[in-house]
Design a protein around this motif. Structure first.
Motif, PDB file in Angstrom:
ATOM      1  N   LEU A   1      44.181  42.201  29.767  1.00 28.08           N
ATOM      2  CA  LEU A   1      44.550  42.994  30.948  1.00 28.08           C
ATOM      3  C   LEU A   1      44.511  44.479  30.623  1.00 28.08           C
ATOM      4  CD1 LEU A   1      45.795  43.220  33.867  1.00 28.08           C
ATOM      5  CD2 LEU A   1      48.019  43.250  32.722  1.00 28.08           C
ATOM      6  N   GLY A   2      45.138  44.835  29.512  1.00 31.07           N
ATOM      7  CA  GLY A   2      45.215  46.242  29.151  1.00 31.07           C
ATOM      8  C   GLY A   2      43.841  46.850  28.922  1.00 31.07           C
TER       9      GLY A   2
ATOM     10  N   ALA B   1      41.939  43.162  38.183  1.00 25.47           N
ATOM     11  CA  ALA B   1      42.850  43.063  37.038  1.00 25.47           C
ATOM     12  C   ALA B   1      44.107  42.290  37.418  1.00 25.47           C
ATOM     13  CB  ALA B   1      43.203  44.453  36.523  1.00 25.47           C
ATOM     14  N   LEU B   2      44.602  42.521  38.632  1.00 20.46           N
ATOM     15  CA  LEU B   2      45.798  41.794  39.080  1.00 20.46           C
ATOM     16  C   LEU B   2      45.504  40.302  39.222  1.00 20.46           C
ATOM     17  CD1 LEU B   2      47.196  44.351  41.696  1.00 20.46           C
ATOM     18  CD2 LEU B   2      48.312  43.660  39.576  1.00 20.46           C
ATOM     19  N   VAL B   3      44.349  39.972  39.755  1.00 24.15           N
ATOM     20  CA  VAL B   3      43.995  38.554  39.879  1.00 24.15           C
ATOM     21  C   VAL B   3      43.814  37.957  38.486  1.00 24.15           C
ATOM     22  CG1 VAL B   3      42.357  36.883  40.804  1.00 24.15           C
ATOM     23  CG2 VAL B   3      42.968  38.896  42.149  1.00 24.15           C
ATOM     24  N   PHE B   4      43.257  38.747  37.585  1.00 25.95           N
ATOM     25  CA  PHE B   4      43.115  38.262  36.209  1.00 25.95           C
ATOM     26  C   PHE B   4      44.457  37.807  35.651  1.00 25.95           C
ATOM     27  CE2 PHE B   4      43.867  39.179  31.752  1.00 25.95           C
ATOM     28  CZ  PHE B   4      43.023  38.240  31.180  1.00 25.95           C
ATOM     29  N   ILE B   5      45.490  38.617  35.888  1.00 22.88           N
ATOM     30  CA  ILE B   5      46.783  38.289  35.275  1.00 22.88           C
ATOM     31  C   ILE B   5      47.373  37.015  35.880  1.00 22.88           C
ATOM     32  CG2 ILE B   5      48.539  39.538  36.631  1.00 22.88           C
ATOM     33  CD1 ILE B   5      48.074  39.494  32.821  1.00 22.88           C
ATOM     34  N   MET B   6      46.879  36.588  37.040  1.00 24.01           N
ATOM     35  CA  MET B   6      47.302  35.286  37.571  1.00 24.01           C
ATOM     36  C   MET B   6      46.949  34.159  36.605  1.00 24.01           C
ATOM     37  SD  MET B   6      46.302  35.819  41.599  1.00 24.01           S
ATOM     38  CE  MET B   6      46.828  34.188  42.133  1.00 24.01           C
TER      39      MET B   6
ATOM     40  N   ILE C   1      33.134  41.395  39.919  1.00 23.18           N
ATOM     41  CA  ILE C   1      34.263  41.141  39.031  1.00 23.18           C
ATOM     42  C   ILE C   1      35.467  40.630  39.824  1.00 23.18           C
ATOM     43  CG2 ILE C   1      35.284  43.481  38.994  1.00 23.18           C
ATOM     44  CD1 ILE C   1      34.833  41.266  35.926  1.00 23.18           C
ATOM     45  N   PHE C   2      35.644  41.151  41.024  1.00 24.71           N
ATOM     46  CA  PHE C   2      36.753  40.679  41.867  1.00 24.71           C
ATOM     47  C   PHE C   2      36.556  39.200  42.211  1.00 24.71           C
ATOM     48  CE2 PHE C   2      38.801  40.473  46.186  1.00 24.71           C
ATOM     49  CZ  PHE C   2      40.102  40.619  45.748  1.00 24.71           C
ATOM     50  N   GLN C   3      35.369  38.847  42.635  1.00 28.78           N
ATOM     51  CA  GLN C   3      35.095  37.454  42.992  1.00 28.78           C
ATOM     52  C   GLN C   3      35.150  36.539  41.777  1.00 28.78           C
ATOM     53  OE1 GLN C   3      35.063  36.424  45.940  1.00 28.78           O
ATOM     54  NE2 GLN C   3      34.989  38.395  46.970  1.00 28.78           N
ATOM     55  N   ALA C   4      34.720  37.052  40.622  1.00 31.54           N
ATOM     56  CA  ALA C   4      34.701  36.229  39.413  1.00 31.54           C
ATOM     57  C   ALA C   4      36.119  35.830  39.010  1.00 31.54           C
ATOM     58  CB  ALA C   4      34.009  36.990  38.279  1.00 31.54           C
ATOM     59  N   MET C   5      37.056  36.774  39.184  1.00 35.78           N
ATOM     60  CA  MET C   5      38.437  36.462  38.835  1.00 35.78           C
ATOM     61  C   MET C   5      39.004  35.373  39.754  1.00 35.78           C
ATOM     62  SD  MET C   5      39.247  38.098  36.180  1.00 35.78           S
ATOM     63  CE  MET C   5      38.470  39.392  35.200  1.00 35.78           C
ATOM     64  N   PHE C   6      38.582  35.387  41.019  1.00 37.53           N
ATOM     65  CA  PHE C   6      38.988  34.326  41.953  1.00 37.53           C
ATOM     66  C   PHE C   6      38.456  32.970  41.495  1.00 37.53           C
ATOM     67  CE2 PHE C   6      40.550  35.598  46.309  1.00 37.53           C
ATOM     68  CZ  PHE C   6      40.911  36.882  45.974  1.00 37.53           C
TER      69      PHE C   6
ATOM     70  N   PHE D   1      49.382  40.474  44.800  1.00 35.53           N
ATOM     71  CA  PHE D   1      49.163  41.806  45.388  1.00 35.53           C
ATOM     72  C   PHE D   1      47.662  42.110  45.363  1.00 35.53           C
ATOM     73  CE2 PHE D   1      53.654  42.388  44.643  1.00 35.53           C
ATOM     74  CZ  PHE D   1      54.056  43.343  45.569  1.00 35.53           C
ATOM     75  N   GLY D   2      47.008  41.709  44.268  1.00 33.06           N
ATOM     76  CA  GLY D   2      45.582  41.934  44.161  1.00 33.06           C
ATOM     77  C   GLY D   2      44.773  40.872  44.893  1.00 33.06           C
ATOM     78  N   PHE D   3      45.242  39.649  44.852  1.00 29.67           N
ATOM     79  CA  PHE D   3      44.528  38.531  45.486  1.00 29.67           C
ATOM     80  C   PHE D   3      44.413  38.777  46.983  1.00 29.67           C
ATOM     81  CE2 PHE D   3      43.778  34.145  46.787  1.00 29.67           C
ATOM     82  CZ  PHE D   3      43.134  33.573  45.712  1.00 29.67           C
TER      83      PHE D   3
END
Ligand SMILES: Nc1ncnc2c1ncn2[C@@H]1O[C@H](COP(=O)(O)OP(=O)(O)O)[C@@H](O)[C@H]1O
Ligand SMILES: Nc1ncnc2c1ncn2[C@@H]1O[C@H](COP(=O)(O)OP(=O)(O)O)[C@@H](O)[C@H]1O
Ligand SMILES: Nc1ncnc2c1ncn2[C@@H]1O[C@H](COP(=O)(O)OP(=O)(O)O)[C@@H](O)[C@H]1O
Lengths: 493, 112, 493, 493, 112, 112
Positions: free
Chosen positions: A301-302, C92-97, C185-190, C304-306
């Motif tokens: 993340l960081g 990044a927020l979705v990643f942390i999910m 990258i946003f879609q990939a995290m989903f 929040f990111g999702f």
């Protein structure tokens, strides 16, 4: 030990007071010239980064010219504001890497040394931020204030970094679209990283106070010194036939620096008792894999901030590329390390997969803005393989590194630097040779610094806890505090 | 009185408890232990190196009971804990000279 | 098993190499046309989202018109830059999910299976990112490259998504204000989320390698395939009398998809040994509630990111609304699940409150941009109640789901889709019936895919560990690695 | 107890329904006037913040004038969008502080009370968000809707906060550059903080249901009531000779408020059994130091949003300054607490260093935007020393506060308020005396509220669990749920 | 048969195990315990206050063995576990009347 | 010599320790155990289902001591550990034939 500590405290107190005095004198009458001038050197450093941006952005020169032609930067204020915001958020993301390091290192070591690990990490982020404010930042980015041109500059406390108004491109230009304070806080979060890397490698046997003194000198003096060669506009700008050394976000000047400093310390310190017995390796398993996993995810993340923030503005083109290549390299590294461990050890090794993710991240750090997605995947795949064999190798030669810091940050840091030459899609003239010179210089400086400074401390005060204390655990020995209290603690009180 | 100590496989606890209840034993004390024996340990991996884990998780069930119940209790334990595979564990019987129930200060067999 | 795995590795390696070759050929000469064209379909998908925005924004058309009228998008660059930045941060927020899922699942299962859970989650995020780059993204958003119009498209590796310059609205227009890499990258995290949902439901008994293969196919092939029906501009656009299916951020195409895939797997797998004995339910408590709580808070954070990121720009009006409704629904879900458990079980159940928060979040995901704050509270309250009874129901019919994934993501996913019709404040013509068709299609596809693919794997290699291994724990059986080492490990080495 | 709880539930349900009704009535016909008017009071509050900005920004008035002169705010939209985005991200960062509190409090208490701690924290964030939506926000920022001018206003449910279009500076002006929903969600995340502070201090002995009722009233009614005096434009604006009370992000109205509310509760509750025996202090060590450390790092992270977001826009100058001073104060606090503990206790105390970081953060919260970096270091150093002696002091007088909340938030909150007068670099006329009046008013209100309300609850239902339950642990007593299940749980099922 | 119970320092386990193996003993059961004795505890610190921890981590090794092996076993344990520093621990020997191997239902010395 | 094994409620450890010290006993070994007995377990809840936990946390205190100290020691334990509520625990006394202090190799009563 106690004396050294008190001296340290005193020095810190004095510098803070001095800083206040200076500050008090300077601030009220009116905004004086900013302490950190946007010097030629700084601009040069910035331009190197801008280079990467500009090449991707060939379609938008009109807009960029427009911005520059506006005497007042009026309309550009918003791009500046969004870039500065990104810098601050990126700093927060890099900050959380320190929690990542703390939990990773704690998870991969024994329960009896957990308070010690956590304390070291708390200390390093605190001390790192303060020394960077009091000395490091100015020494890292000397502008034209070099003592030895391109090689060394003294530091001093930062002053009012908003003295230029804090609201225009005046501080760093388009390629460094942030205020002085934004620049400072982002760089300060980086600074503590190098010392934290060492902390994992020396875990479970290093004496607390000597290590704290060493890490203060490392983060306070050595890191900005070596970093100034590259980011401060120092001699590395002449590498690669004048195209400059390519180390986007610090595979060399942060990670390899930390990894080789760790190597020096481990060489002086020796392995943990019981790790190598009769020519055999006896693994000392970490006490808490969920903690280690939390650490690696937080580091991942960081890294969005570490690499993403190193775009030094919110320029959409490079930003998207950088986070994509970063994430893909991490994924590839995790996967290849898992698969290689599965093939060689018959079972898939979580601890290796975690190291693999970090290996991929370190590998992409030097080059995230100049490689293609496919390139980033290959860089990550190779990094994951490298870290697997590197960990085995260092164990074989009895270099005991509980968390694999030397392999992850040192070896993969070198890989990232070389990969910048191998996978560059921008024809920027980076050569394997030029890159190698740079990373060898950084690694050698870190190694020598460690050997000398930690060596002197070893002679003066000793650097290793007693065998008894090592067996009992450093938590009780150094801190008189245990990390976990169960039913028993409750019962006993 | 005798003390019966049984080293069993962890997932057999529930069955052993019920078997003991059935023969009228309603008190016992259980400890998490690690056992070493003929059942060989397994190989584990950590950061690229293998090592052998010799000590396996077991549970120790302790029951203090009147002499005339010992046979039934041991039989019940053995029956409930057996899987037939190596590592099923042992039962040991040893003498106990006195027992006191703390709450009532009752002594001897009345206390267990 | 090993063979399947090696094949997988090989395939992955080959595709990566192919991608590189393609990339190397395409990149240097000059920016070619972007691989992912901003096709009609994509624009249509974007327009659906923009719809919600526009309705709220009736006061600001002047500005929007202004933006569009600018041939060069000059002044609009800043809105584009801030939107793109938000996309990256949301990613990044979705990643942390994924860390949230990892810790939640680890916390709610037994200590002896913890390494296994963590490894699966590490694998899925790594593999998910790579397959999405190599196949998924293009298959998810086929533009006009459908194989079967509106229903299925082949994927291929992404190329240089900055080929359009990466700095204007050219990629996706005002309603998709990001660069190609930002979109990716946003879609990939989903993408990896769906497979992770399954991982929790099959925990503590599934054989590792078969599950990894299944989850690779799920995240690599099935998720983008089903997703393309809605977000890729597929047939679902004709639902609700042509108003299109309403699934803002994926209650159906992410969560219900994952939940029903999980149901299929659990049906094939059967319950954990000892869960249902003689008609009675014997709960198998999770080993670490702090870990589970960390997981839920991180998931809440990630949402929040999702949801916020699914605004697909930084448009302030919808962004504020979406994060507010999201947070209120989560809060309401947590509260109602806690209260219902308190009333029915006499004591307040933390594990239920945690599930309730997630239920609220899944429930609001389809409709966060079109409901009022009061509506969001009611959606959340109901979701919390639903999840309580749903968990009880599945336990009653002996569907053993250690973490409640089917209830949280499957059942509450359906609820969210229906709630979009029930609580819509924008008069967009969404009907309960139209919504139901959509979510049933998605759920059925996921269920059938699971039953068929996991069924085939079951026949070929088996999907369940031996009873002995289940009793001893998958950490030792599958990984030869334990999650926790105490005093003992120290002593023994 | 049950009855009170049910009443609560009912009330909540009713209000939600009422809100929906109101909402349904108001929303469809067309955007009515925003519920939260940008009243004179609000503007005044905003202006106070803007004050700090303006002083730093003397060089850029041209741009700001330009913005204001644009009738349509056209070009300024981007600055508005980026500011709003920052508000949303800052809200997410403040949200994660709740996980920080949960893990910190869980880590510093005994394993047998962990589920209880976690449940309380989950409840408070859920209930806090809901009550703030249903009552708090409007009561906190009454505009001109005071019941008693400048002192108290009724609350009511929020309506459509996008009614003004949600896309211009119309909502709050330049100094509050966010939409109504942005404002709401950021403030809502703050609101729950005060109650969470109390939760740590009463841990390990407070009866669950009475505490939940108390904390609902505290977060729902008392927090916005007291907060309205300062941020709502209430009577505190006349302090410091009309310059207004200086409490940038809430050292007083959030932290001291929470700390003194905690003090009131602890006075009524008494110490944990076994803490003070025969005149001697018997420390009850926390059960999990990694958890506590995770908590403090997450709180540090969240403070980037807590203080940084309190700039109320993305204005680069103040933003950079605020995050820098915040981080430096935290670092200095951690270091000085560690060093003081080392000097006085012979060993470096991790638990104290952690408290020191929080002390530094609380200390800088009132003044982060008006002090110099050197000032912030000194504020932090002193806060770290204060917290050490304060913890010792409260232990000496047998005020048992398991996590040090009274010292960290209460005492250091007061210090932060005073430091605003002592270290101000902006000559804004803040006096120690004026500041003291403000913080004493806030602290006294919190203390009296706690003593009265918690006192009444004590009489009616009792507030403390039985001695047996305390010995056995609240997890089993209040929840029938244990936090950790080892080999044993597995074995037993 | 006898039961040998040895309280040892945790890091001595490996050596004790090997010493027992050498004298032909191949089964044992180990428990984590806390010991209180002449070896004084240490002072710990927590949030500014000191307190004394009296109970120190030890391991208990239990071996049931035939009478004629007891001496060798005790000797092996003592030799392996000794550091010469206070807190090395104790060995206790007590009678066992019966032993059963659960897997085979063998009894007596054959079972251990 | 005798071994005294006491199963007690966890929060009574400190008092038991002090009571033993007062009668001159300065060595003991403590283990975390789970007890099953007349004291009924409690109901727990997990994700919507109830289940019964039968095994309750207890501590086992072991003291080996000379024959003539046994009575005093047992008395001290019983007095210190008693709350009068069910589940207070038991004390068992059994014979010990030999004791060795590892550090000095002292044997017999001198070793305990
Ligand atoms: N001599 C012994 N003394 C004490 N415990 C023993 C002894 N032998 C075996 N055990 C315990 O019994 C367990 C099972 O013994 P093992 O030899 O592995 O299999 P089996 O019981 O099938 O013969 C061991 O793990 C150990 O805990
Ligand atoms: N009388 C006793 N009964 C049971 N265990 C004892 C007894 N005395 C000592 N022990 C155990 O032996 C350990 C070591 O004893 P200690 O008196 O500290 O040192 P030493 O063995 O060197 O004399 C103690 O920690 C305790 O676990
Ligand atoms: N027969 C027994 N053998 C071994 N331990 C026992 C026996 N009976 C009881 N215990 C232990 O004593 C503890 C207390 O016993 P219990 O019957 O619950 O209450 P009480 O001691 O008041 O009669 C139990 O939890 C168990 O650990």
């Amino acid at each position: 030990m106690k004396k050294l500590l008190l001296t340290l405290t005193l020095l810190l107190g004095l510098s803070a007071t001095a800083a206040l005095a200076q500050d008090a004198a300077a601030a009220p009458p009116g905004p004086t010239a900013t302490e950190i001038s946007t010097s030629a050197a700084r601009a040069a450093a910035a331009a190197e980064v801008a280079g990467g941006v500009a090449e991707d952005d060939q379609k938008a020169p009109a807009y960029l010219e427009l911005l520059e032609s506006q005497g007042e930067y009026g309309y550009a204020f918003d791009f500046f504001a969004v870039s500065m915001l990104w810098t601050v958020i990126a700093a927060a993301l890099v900050f959380i890497m320190h929690l990542g390091f703390a939990t990773l290192e704690a998870g991969l070591t024994q329960a009896k040394n957990t308070v010690n690990i956590l304390f070291k990490n708390v200390f390093i982020i605190c001390m790192g931020l303060l020394t960077y404010a009091l000395w490091g930042f100015v020494s890292h980015y000397p502008g034209d204030g070099w003592l030895i041109e391109g090689f060394f500059a003294f530091g001093k406390p930062i002053g009012d970094l908003n003295a230029d108004g804090g609201d225009t491109f005046g501080y760093g230009g388009l390629a460094l679209a942030m205020t002085g304070f934004g620049d400072f806080i982002f760089q300060a979060m980086f600074a503590a990283t190098a010392a934290t890397i060492v902390s994992g490698a020396v875990a479970e046997r290093v004496k607390l106070a000597p290590f704290l003194i060493f890490s203060t000198l490392l983060v306070g003096i050595a890191y900005p010194w070596v970093g100034s060669w590259h980011w401060g506009g120092g001699w590395m700008g002449s590498l690669n036939g004048g195209n400059g050394f390519k180390d986007f976000a610090g595979s060399a000047v942060v990670h390899a620096f930390g990894g080789f400093a760790a190597l020096g310390c481990v060489l002086l310190l020796g392995p943990r008792h019981g790790k190598y017995v009769g020519g055999k390796i006896r693994p000392i398993p970490g006490h808490n894999m969920p903690l280690a996993t939390i650490g690696v995810f937080l580091l991942f993340l960081g890294w969005f901030g570490f690499n993403g923030g190193s775009v030094l503005s919110a320029a959409p083109g490079p930003l998207g590329l950088v986070v994509t290549t970063t994430a893909l390299a991490a994924a590839a590294g995790g996967l290849s390390a898992a698969i290689v461990s599965w093939m060689f050890l018959k079972k898939p090794d979580l601890s290796m997969a975690l190291n693999g993710i970090l290996a991929g991240l370190v590998g992409i750090t030097a080059n995230a803005d100049i490689v293609s997605p496919a390139g980033s995947i290959i860089i990550g795949l190779i990094a994951g393989i490298i870290v697997f064999f590197s960990v085995l190798f260092f164990d074989k030669i009895k270099i005991d590194d509980p968390v694999g810091a030397i392999s992850v940050h040192g070896v993969c840091g070198v890989w990232g630097i070389l990969a910048a030459a191998l996978f560059d899609t921008t024809d920027s003239g980076y050569t394997v040779f030029g890159q190698l010179i740079g990373v060898v210089a950084v690694g050698a400086a870190a190694l020598v610094f460690s050997l000398v400074v930690f060596g002197i401390i070893k002679v003066v005060t000793g650097i290793r806890v007693s065998e008894d204390e090592e067996a009992e655990g450093l938590d009780i020995g150094e801190h008189g505090q245990e990390a976990y209290h169960g039913l028993f603690a409750t019962a006993e009180r | 009185m005798k003390k019966i100590e049984a080293i069993i496989k962890p997932f057999k606890l529930e069955e052993v408890k019920e078997a003991l209840n059935e023969v009228g034993i309603e008190g016992m004390t259980v400890t998490e232990v690690k056992g070493f024996g003929r059942q060989k340990g397994h190989t584990e991996i950590y950061r690229g190196s293998e090592y052998t884990v010799d000590f396996l998780p077991k549970l120790k069930v302790e029951v203090v009971t009147a002499d005339n119940q010992v046979e039934a209790a041991v039989g019940a334990i053995v029956k409930a804990a057996k899987t037939g595979k190596i590592g099923d564990g042992k039962v040991f019987v040893s003498p106990v000279e006195e027992a006191v129930r703390i709450r009532t200060e009752e002594k001897g067999e009345a206390a267990v």
